[in-house]
Structures are given as structure tokens and as C-alpha cells.
Design a protein around this motif. Structure first.
Motif, PDB file in Angstrom:
ATOM      1  N   ALA A  16       0.837  -1.205   0.000  1.00 56.92           N
ATOM      2  CA  ALA A  16       0.000   0.000   0.000  1.00 56.92           C
ATOM      3  C   ALA A  16       0.871   1.254   0.000  1.00 56.92           C
ATOM      4  CB  ALA A  16      -0.921  -0.020   1.216  1.00 56.92           C
ATOM      5  N   ILE A  17       1.932   1.228   0.800  1.00 56.30           N
ATOM      6  CA  ILE A  17       2.848   2.384   0.854  1.00 56.30           C
ATOM      7  C   ILE A  17       3.532   2.566  -0.500  1.00 56.30           C
ATOM      8  CG2 ILE A  17       4.958   3.298   1.926  1.00 56.30           C
ATOM      9  CD1 ILE A  17       4.119   1.735   4.485  1.00 56.30           C
ATOM     10  N   ALA A  18       3.965   1.460  -1.090  1.00 54.56           N
ATOM     11  CA  ALA A  18       4.661   1.518  -2.379  1.00 54.56           C
ATOM     12  C   ALA A  18       3.748   2.083  -3.467  1.00 54.56           C
ATOM     13  CB  ALA A  18       5.156   0.128  -2.765  1.00 54.56           C
ATOM     14  N   ARG A  19       2.486   1.666  -3.448  1.00 52.15           N
ATOM     15  CA  ARG A  19       1.533   2.193  -4.450  1.00 52.15           C
ATOM     16  C   ARG A  19       1.317   3.684  -4.251  1.00 52.15           C
ATOM     17  NH1 ARG A  19      -0.956  -2.643  -3.586  1.00 52.15           N
ATOM     18  NH2 ARG A  19      -2.385  -1.790  -2.059  1.00 52.15           N
ATOM     19  N   GLU A  20       1.164   4.053  -2.987  1.00 57.91           N
ATOM     20  CA  GLU A  20       0.921   5.443  -2.652  1.00 57.91           C
ATOM     21  C   GLU A  20       2.051   6.348  -3.140  1.00 57.91           C
ATOM     22  OE1 GLU A  20      -0.838   5.807   1.476  1.00 57.91           O
ATOM     23  OE2 GLU A  20       0.868   7.184   1.570  1.00 57.91           O
ATOM     24  N   ARG A  22       4.166   5.522  -5.484  1.00 57.84           N
ATOM     25  CA  ARG A  22       4.537   5.096  -6.843  1.00 57.84           C
ATOM     26  C   ARG A  22       5.964   4.577  -6.906  1.00 57.84           C
ATOM     27  NH1 ARG A  22       0.267   7.388  -9.688  1.00 57.84           N
ATOM     28  NH2 ARG A  22      -0.600   9.193  -8.627  1.00 57.84           N
ATOM     29  N   ALA A  23       6.299   3.712  -6.002  1.00 61.38           N
ATOM     30  CA  ALA A  23       7.655   3.161  -5.949  1.00 61.38           C
ATOM     31  C   ALA A  23       7.838   2.088  -7.006  1.00 61.38           C
ATOM     32  CB  ALA A  23       7.918   2.582  -4.572  1.00 61.38           C
ATOM     33  N   LYS A  24       9.061   2.009  -7.509  1.00 61.58           N
ATOM     34  CA  LYS A  24       9.404   1.013  -8.515  1.00 61.58           C
ATOM     35  C   LYS A  24       9.728  -0.308  -7.823  1.00 61.58           C
ATOM     36  CE  LYS A  24      13.090   1.899 -10.769  1.00 61.58           C
ATOM     37  NZ  LYS A  24      14.154   2.566 -11.509  1.00 61.58           N
ATOM     38  N   THR A  25      10.596  -0.225  -6.841  1.00 58.53           N
ATOM     39  CA  THR A  25      10.976  -1.419  -6.072  1.00 58.53           C
ATOM     40  C   THR A  25      11.106  -1.061  -4.596  1.00 58.53           C
ATOM     41  OG1 THR A  25      13.001  -1.055  -7.346  1.00 58.53           O
ATOM     42  CG2 THR A  25      12.334  -3.336  -6.993  1.00 58.53           C
ATOM     43  N   VAL A  26      10.907  -2.063  -3.794  1.00 54.80           N
ATOM     44  CA  VAL A  26      11.140  -1.905  -2.359  1.00 54.80           C
ATOM     45  C   VAL A  26      12.489  -2.546  -2.067  1.00 54.80           C
ATOM     46  CG1 VAL A  26      10.314  -2.429  -0.035  1.00 54.80           C
ATOM     47  CG2 VAL A  26       8.681  -1.950  -1.865  1.00 54.80           C
ATOM     48  N   ARG A  27      13.358  -1.800  -1.405  1.00 56.33           N
ATOM     49  CA  ARG A  27      14.721  -2.273  -1.143  1.00 56.33           C
ATOM     50  C   ARG A  27      14.836  -2.960   0.214  1.00 56.33           C
ATOM     51  NH1 ARG A  27      16.844  -3.350  -5.325  1.00 56.33           N
ATOM     52  NH2 ARG A  27      17.138  -1.743  -6.863  1.00 56.33           N
ATOM     53  N   ALA A  58       9.588  -8.652  -3.316  1.00 52.76           N
ATOM     54  CA  ALA A  58      10.383  -9.755  -3.844  1.00 52.76           C
ATOM     55  C   ALA A  58      11.887  -9.545  -3.682  1.00 52.76           C
ATOM     56  CB  ALA A  58      10.034 -10.009  -5.300  1.00 52.76           C
ATOM     57  N   GLU A  59      12.343  -8.290  -3.807  1.00 54.85           N
ATOM     58  CA  GLU A  59      13.777  -8.033  -3.713  1.00 54.85           C
ATOM     59  C   GLU A  59      14.144  -7.248  -2.461  1.00 54.85           C
ATOM     60  OE1 GLU A  59      15.064  -6.356  -7.461  1.00 54.85           O
ATOM     61  OE2 GLU A  59      13.897  -7.918  -8.457  1.00 54.85           O
ATOM     62  N   ALA A  60      13.211  -7.141  -1.568  1.00 53.21           N
ATOM     63  CA  ALA A  60      13.465  -6.322  -0.374  1.00 53.21           C
ATOM     64  C   ALA A  60      14.036  -7.159   0.756  1.00 53.21           C
ATOM     65  CB  ALA A  60      12.169  -5.655   0.077  1.00 53.21           C
ATOM     66  N   GLU A  61      15.063  -6.609   1.389  1.00 55.06           N
ATOM     67  CA  GLU A  61      15.623  -7.274   2.555  1.00 55.06           C
ATOM     68  C   GLU A  61      14.795  -6.943   3.786  1.00 55.06           C
ATOM     69  OE1 GLU A  61      19.853  -7.290   3.470  1.00 55.06           O
ATOM     70  OE2 GLU A  61      20.123  -6.567   1.415  1.00 55.06           O
ATOM     71  N   LEU A  62      14.746  -7.893   4.673  1.00 56.23           N
ATOM     72  CA  LEU A  62      14.013  -7.692   5.920  1.00 56.23           C
ATOM     73  C   LEU A  62      15.007  -7.480   7.063  1.00 56.23           C
ATOM     74  CD1 LEU A  62      11.336  -7.874   7.624  1.00 56.23           C
ATOM     75  CD2 LEU A  62      11.812 -10.314   7.810  1.00 56.23           C
ATOM     76  N   ARG A 107      10.146   1.059   9.052  1.00 59.58           N
ATOM     77  CA  ARG A 107      10.753   1.818   7.978  1.00 59.58           C
ATOM     78  C   ARG A 107      10.683   1.015   6.685  1.00 59.58           C
ATOM     79  NH1 ARG A 107      15.054   5.699   7.392  1.00 59.58           N
ATOM     80  NH2 ARG A 107      16.426   4.860   5.833  1.00 59.58           N
ATOM     81  N   VAL A 108      10.422   1.720   5.600  1.00 62.69           N
ATOM     82  CA  VAL A 108      10.416   1.082   4.285  1.00 62.69           C
ATOM     83  C   VAL A 108      11.311   1.902   3.367  1.00 62.69           C
ATOM     84  CG1 VAL A 108       8.985   0.333   2.351  1.00 62.69           C
ATOM     85  CG2 VAL A 108       8.017   0.356   4.641  1.00 62.69           C
ATOM     86  N   GLU A 109      12.298   1.226   2.771  1.00 64.00           N
ATOM     87  CA  GLU A 109      13.163   1.918   1.809  1.00 64.00           C
ATOM     88  C   GLU A 109      12.769   1.463   0.422  1.00 64.00           C
ATOM     89  OE1 GLU A 109      17.332   1.321   2.804  1.00 64.00           O
ATOM     90  OE2 GLU A 109      16.762   1.433   4.913  1.00 64.00           O
ATOM     91  N   MET A 110      12.482   2.442  -0.445  1.00 55.79           N
ATOM     92  CA  MET A 110      12.069   2.066  -1.790  1.00 55.79           C
ATOM     93  C   MET A 110      12.645   2.986  -2.824  1.00 55.79           C
ATOM     94  SD  MET A 110       8.074   3.072  -1.348  1.00 55.79           S
ATOM     95  CE  MET A 110       7.834   2.225   0.177  1.00 55.79           C
ATOM     96  N   GLU A 111      12.597   2.512  -4.059  1.00 56.06           N
ATOM     97  CA  GLU A 111      13.053   3.305  -5.182  1.00 56.06           C
ATOM     98  C   GLU A 111      11.856   3.840  -5.920  1.00 56.06           C
ATOM     99  OE1 GLU A 111      15.804   1.546  -8.048  1.00 56.06           O
ATOM    100  OE2 GLU A 111      16.989   1.010  -6.280  1.00 56.06           O
TER     101      GLU A 111
END
Ligand SMILES: [Zn+2]
Length: 113
Positions: A16-20, A22-27, A58-62, A107-111
Motif C-alpha cells: 500500500a505504501i509503495a503504491r501510494e 509510486r515506488a518502482k521497487t522496495v529495497r 520480492a527483492e526487499a531485505e528484511l 521503515r520502508v526503503e524504496m526506489e
């Protein structure tokens, strides 16, 4: 498995955060896990690795940030030591948990494209 439903919820929140934004990927996502939350961090990591496939994570580290339980007096807010009787050493009132039972997406880190 309890951890699996926690992961499902986290990934949904991150989605939901990524859509909001408009993130390409979550890191990376960081999650605060209290020692009294009942979550096994190893099981959580395993569940995450299984679940993240084909999701926005899919490519995000936890990263798991463990939170130690802390109690304070419910009256005067004096810190109350773990292991002791959970009562205030000053006024004798029962202690209440300040932190240590949380499961929080910290915290969410995204591109962003
Ligand atoms: Zn007190």
C-alpha cells in the motif's frame, strides 16, 4: 504458523505504501519486534522469504529490530526492573508494559521511478 499471517500483513502494508508513493521497487523493510510479542524472529524470516516471491517485496531485505521489554510504574512512571516483582519500588503500584510487545513496520526503503 502465526508468523506467516504477520508477514502477509506486513507485505500488504508495504504494498500500500509503495503504491501510494509510486515506488518502482522496495529495497528494505525494517520491523520492530518486541521480545514479548510472541514472534519467533527466525520463523518470521523464513516466512518472509517464502511469502515475498511475486510481491512488491520480492527483492526487499528484511531487517528485524528486536525490542527489549520495559516496564514503568502505572502511577509515577518510575522504571520497574524486569525479573523483579512487577511493582513500583517507590509507590508500590503495579507496573505496566512500556514497550516490548509490539510488531511494528518501522521503515520502508524504496526506489521511486
Ligand atoms: Zn510508582
Amino acid at each position: 504458523m502465526h508468523e506467516y499471517s504477520i508477514v502477509a500483513e506486513l507485505v500488504e502494508k508495504v504494498g500500500a505504501i509503495a503504491r501510494e508513493r509510486r515506488a518502482k521497487t522496495v529495497r528494505r523493510l525494517s520491523v520492530r519486534i518486541g521480545e514479548l510479542s510472541g514472534v519467533e524472529t527466525q520463523l518470521l524470516e523464513t516466512a518472509y522469504r517464502m511469502f515475498r516471491e511475486r510481491t512488491v517485496c520480492a527483492e526487499a531485505e528484511l531487517t528485524i529490530l528486536p525490542v527489549v521489554a520495559r516496564w514503568v510504574c502505572s502511577e509515577c512512571r518510575q522504571p520497574v526492573k524486569k525479573g523483579a516483582i512487577l511493582r513500583c519500588p517507590v509507590c508500590g503500584q503495579p507496573a505496566r508494559l512500556l514497550e516490548g510487545d509490539e510488531i511494528i513496520l518501522d521503515r520502508v526503503e524504496m526506489e521511486v521511478a
